[in-house]
Design an enzyme around this catalytic site. Sequence first.
Site, short mmCIF file in Angstrom:
data_model
loop_
_atom_site.label_atom_id
_atom_site.label_comp_id
_atom_site.label_asym_id
_atom_site.label_seq_id
_atom_site.Cartn_x
_atom_site.Cartn_y
_atom_site.Cartn_z
CD GLU A 26 -18.61 18.11 18.47
OE1 GLU A 26 -19.26 18.85 17.70
OE2 GLU A 26 -18.75 16.87 18.48
CD GLU A 29 -16.23 16.90 14.32
OE1 GLU A 29 -15.44 15.96 14.44
OE2 GLU A 29 -17.39 16.89 14.83
CD GLU A 30 -21.20 22.15 16.41
OE1 GLU A 30 -21.52 23.31 16.77
OE2 GLU A 30 -21.50 21.14 17.04
#
Length: 146
Positions: A26, A29-30
């Site tokens: 995460e 991805e962010e």
Amino acid sequence: QTKNAWKFPGGLSDLGENIGVTAVREVYEETGVRSEFRSLLSIRQQHNHPGAFGMSDMYIICRLRPLTYDINFCVQECVRCEWLDLAELAETADATPITSRVARLLLHGLERGFHTIDLSMEQIPAVYSGMFYQLYHRQLPQITRS
């Protein structure tokens, strides 16, 4: 509290995905930042959360170590993405309450040692199935016997 307050990256686990793997994925991805899992810091439990698909929600906060520092953030998920000073993040009114708390926890770890805040992960064999499970716990101090 503004809707666009500072917060740490996060998201949903994939089925069968371990906590630390989710956190690392995460964050990448962010933010575009590669990292490695270090420990579990805290858990927020919430019920009737509008984004939790009718389920009770467990938000598990991990401590990661960055492996890269250049930010290349996901414009679909983030308005802004920056490295912030922890002391500033702990004090600003522009952060979510959970973000401020975790920033204070991390400051404590930096000052007194992460062993004072970490729940580390140990892979342990399950007795009957022969499979492994992950146990997250505070490490006990090592006792030396003479």
